[in-house]
Each structure stands twice: as structure tokens, then as C-alpha cells.
Design a protein around this motif. Structure first.
Motif, PDB file in Angstrom:
ATOM      1  N   GLN A 289     -15.159 -11.627  -4.164  1.00 25.42           N
ATOM      2  CA  GLN A 289     -14.959 -10.928  -2.918  1.00 25.42           C
ATOM      3  C   GLN A 289     -14.409 -12.116  -2.314  1.00 25.42           C
ATOM      4  O   GLN A 289     -14.977 -12.614  -1.427  1.00 25.42           O
ATOM      5  N   VAL A 290     -13.362 -11.062  -1.303  1.00 31.97           N
ATOM      6  CA  VAL A 290     -11.993 -12.256  -0.476  1.00 31.97           C
ATOM      7  C   VAL A 290     -12.465 -11.402   0.645  1.00 31.97           C
ATOM      8  O   VAL A 290     -12.082 -10.247   1.062  1.00 31.97           O
ATOM      9  N   ARG A 291     -11.998 -12.559   2.092  1.00 32.21           N
ATOM     10  CA  ARG A 291     -11.635 -12.009   3.108  1.00 32.21           C
ATOM     11  C   ARG A 291     -10.876 -12.066   4.151  1.00 32.21           C
ATOM     12  O   ARG A 291     -10.723 -13.848   3.464  1.00 32.21           O
ATOM     13  N   PHE A 292      -9.726 -11.377   4.392  1.00 34.71           N
ATOM     14  CA  PHE A 292      -8.794 -12.633   5.034  1.00 34.71           C
ATOM     15  C   PHE A 292      -8.083 -11.138   5.863  1.00 34.71           C
ATOM     16  O   PHE A 292      -8.723 -10.593   6.650  1.00 34.71           O
ATOM     17  N   ARG A 293      -6.644 -12.015   7.073  1.00 36.80           N
ATOM     18  CA  ARG A 293      -6.393 -11.414   7.656  1.00 36.80           C
ATOM     19  C   ARG A 293      -5.213 -11.514   7.361  1.00 36.80           C
ATOM     20  O   ARG A 293      -4.472 -12.087   6.789  1.00 36.80           O
TER      21      ARG A 293
ATOM     22  N   ILE B  68     -14.474 -16.645   1.222  1.00 38.39           N
ATOM     23  CA  ILE B  68     -14.426 -16.135  -0.198  1.00 38.39           C
ATOM     24  C   ILE B  68     -16.237 -15.978  -0.994  1.00 38.39           C
ATOM     25  O   ILE B  68     -17.105 -17.166   0.056  1.00 38.39           O
ATOM     26  N   ASP B  69     -16.324 -15.331  -1.238  1.00 36.97           N
ATOM     27  CA  ASP B  69     -17.975 -15.526  -2.219  1.00 36.97           C
ATOM     28  C   ASP B  69     -18.216 -16.412  -2.534  1.00 36.97           C
ATOM     29  O   ASP B  69     -17.717 -16.601  -3.835  1.00 36.97           O
TER      30      ASP B  69
ATOM     31  N   PHE C 232     -10.502  -7.811   6.606  1.00 40.21           N
ATOM     32  CA  PHE C 232     -10.147  -7.380   5.625  1.00 40.21           C
ATOM     33  C   PHE C 232     -10.354  -7.496   4.308  1.00 40.21           C
ATOM     34  O   PHE C 232     -11.140  -9.207   4.599  1.00 40.21           O
ATOM     35  N   GLU C 233     -10.860  -7.181   3.471  1.00 41.51           N
ATOM     36  CA  GLU C 233     -11.727  -7.224   2.531  1.00 41.51           C
ATOM     37  C   GLU C 233     -11.650  -6.499   1.020  1.00 41.51           C
ATOM     38  O   GLU C 233     -10.804  -5.728   1.000  1.00 41.51           O
ATOM     39  N   THR C 234     -11.102  -7.216  -0.334  1.00 37.35           N
ATOM     40  CA  THR C 234     -10.810  -7.048  -1.056  1.00 37.35           C
ATOM     41  C   THR C 234     -11.753  -8.007  -2.505  1.00 37.35           C
ATOM     42  O   THR C 234     -12.445  -9.044  -1.950  1.00 37.35           O
ATOM     43  N   THR C 235     -11.647  -7.116  -3.792  1.00 36.38           N
ATOM     44  CA  THR C 235     -12.072  -7.928  -4.861  1.00 36.38           C
ATOM     45  C   THR C 235     -11.562  -8.521  -5.593  1.00 36.38           C
ATOM     46  O   THR C 235     -10.198  -7.766  -6.140  1.00 36.38           O
ATOM     47  N   LEU C 236     -10.975  -9.431  -5.753  1.00 35.27           N
ATOM     48  CA  LEU C 236      -9.928  -9.813  -6.878  1.00 35.27           C
ATOM     49  C   LEU C 236     -11.246  -9.743  -8.490  1.00 35.27           C
ATOM     50  O   LEU C 236     -12.025  -9.640  -9.083  1.00 35.27           O
ATOM     51  N   PRO C 237      -9.641  -9.282  -9.535  1.00 36.79           N
ATOM     52  CA  PRO C 237     -10.020  -8.566 -10.714  1.00 36.79           C
ATOM     53  C   PRO C 237     -10.205  -9.629 -11.672  1.00 36.79           C
ATOM     54  O   PRO C 237     -11.310  -9.230 -12.619  1.00 36.79           O
TER      55      PRO C 237
END
Length: 258
Positions: free
Chosen positions: A142-146, A179-180, A132-137
Motif C-alpha cells: 500500500q502506497v500513500r501519495f499526494r 509505503i507500508d 491518497f492511497e493505492t495498492t501496487l499490483p
């Protein structure tokens, strides 16, 4: 007694309540140390798979509970408990009001707890590699996690014991894949340096894409009427309510003396 249940991911099967032989599973210290009790209990009480949901089945047509998401596992365990003793579950907690500290006795219906279903997007991401992917504010990274599975449940307690003063960063590091712009060796340090806003956001993202049962319960003290949130007690006593049995015997004894 057996019943058909559908877990939050769509995993559907025929489940029965516990029998006397399952008490050996809950009393097995070796299984307790390895964290394998719940896997054994689920494997024993899960009689038939009707829909595998997002999972591949093991030999015998049963789920590999180590690879099943936490939300499904917990839901299935709640239903096993409800089929064994009935849907009602009573427990006690202390009032957190320092001026009161009364004992609060509470009862709820386990089958009425709110359930969060796994979304189609999350199902696709889980089947595609649990990524899963999201972007920290704050950091903009961009971070990928499970999502966590049964195998992770076994490992997390040891991980938290190994870093009691850094539990949050330890759990984040365990769940974050990459993490990018951050080297794998520097991942832990990057997470240690996160702003709390970013950390809270990331934990919220874990919950947003996951499934499960909401086990935070609002209870009211009968003495001072203070309302507080408590987490559903979940331990060996949840499946072997010996205290309830003792209380019933005590009540019967008291009645016979009247």
C-alpha cells in the motif's frame, strides 16, 4: 476584458486577459529562475474569487497559487491566454515520419480542450491533507501519495536536473509519502526496484485521482497524412506570441509589394 471561469476543482473567479504591464512578469529573469512567473501572472489577472473551491483564500480574497493544484493553475492560465488573444492558438511541429519531415501548422480552440474535473472523493482527500492511497499490483504494497500544487511545480525542474538519469524514480519519490513496511530512508531504493508495471500503475493512479486539462493533441501531416500525438507547446511564447506578430507583418509587407 474579464470573464468568469470555473476551474476543475470548482474554484471559480473573475479573470481578465493580460495587459502590457504583465509583459514585465514574463520578462523577469529572477522570477523565471525561481519558477514564480506563473504565480505572479495568475495573481495579476485573477480579479475576484466567487467560489474558493477546496482552497483557503489569502489576504485580499485571492487563492494562494502556490497551494493550488496543477490542474486548476493550468486551466486558469489557458483561460487567461484565451481572454488575451482569443481562443484560437496556432503552433507548428515537425512530422515524425523520417521519409517526410514536413512542417505541420496546426490550430485549435483552447476553450475546447477536454477537462477532467476533480471527483468528490479526491476533493475530500485533498482537503483532508492531500493524502491518497493505492495498492501496487506486483509488490502488493500500500502506497500513500499526494497531488502536485504550484509549490511543487517550482521544485520539480531542479529535482529532474539533479537526477537526469533517474527522472521517474525521482518524481515518484517526491510524490510518494510513505509505503507500508518500508522505512522512510529506504523509500527511494524501494521505488528504484519497482517493476515497470508497478511504476506505470502508480503514475496512472496519480492521473486517475487528479484533475486537469488534456493537452495531448492529435495532428495530421498534410504531406504524408501521418497522424501523431503532440503535447500543447507551453512556454513564454505561449503568452507572448511574437512569432505570430512577425509573421503577420511579413504577410502585410508581401501583400503591399504585389
Amino acid at each position: 476584458m474579464a470573464d468568469v471561469i470555473t476551474c476543475p476543482t470548482g474554484l471559480t473567479g473573475r479573470v481578465r486577459g493580460m495587459k502590457v504591464r504583465e509583459e514585465r512578469i514574463l520578462a523577469d529573469r529572477k522570477l523565471a529562475r525561481s519558477g514564480g512567473q506563473m504565480d505572479e501572472l495568475l495573481g495579476s489577472c485573477w480579479e475576484e474569487t466567487l467560489d474558493p473551491g477546496p482552497y483557503s483564500l489569502s489576504e485580499g480574497g485571492k487563492p494562494d497559487w502556490g497551494k493550488v493544484l496543477q490542474g486548476d493553475r493550468f486551466f486558469a492560465l489557458l483561460m487567461v491566454r484565451a481572454l488575451t488573444y482569443g481562443p484560437g492558438y496556432a503552433f507548428g511541429v515537425g512530422c515524425r515520419n523520417d521519409a517526410c519531415r514536413a512542417r505541420i501548422e496546426w490550430e485549435l480552440d483552447l476553450t475546447k480542450l477536454p477537462v477532467r474535473q476533480l471527483s468528490e472523493g479526491s476533493r475530500t482527500a485533498f482537503i483532508g491533507g492531500n493524502r491518497f492511497e493505492t495498492t501496487l499490483p506486483d509488490s502488493g504494497k500500500q502506497v500513500r501519495f499526494r497531488l502536485l500544487t504550484g509549490e511543487d511545480e517550482r521544485k520539480l525542474p531542479a529535482l529532474q536536473r539533479a537526477a537526469p538519469d533517474r527522472i521517474l524514480s525521482a518524481v515518484l519519490a517526491y510524490r510518494v509519502l510513505d509505503i507500508d513496511g518500508v522505512d522512510a530512508k529506504a523509500k527511494r531504493q524501494f521505488l528504484e526496484d519497482l517493476t515497470l508495471r508497478d511504476a506505470d500503475f502508480l503514475v496512472d493512479e496519480f492521473d486517475r485521482v487528479d484533475c486537469g486539462v488534456d493537452t495531448t493533441i492529435e495532428v495530421e501531416c498534410p504531406e504524408c497524412f501521418t497522424v501523431q500525438d503532440v503535447d500543447l507547446p507551453f512556454d513564454r511564447g505561449f503568452f507572448l506570441p511574437g512569432k505570430e506578430r512577425t509573421a503577420r507583418r511579413r504577410d502585410r509587407s508581401a501583400s503591399s509589394l504585389r
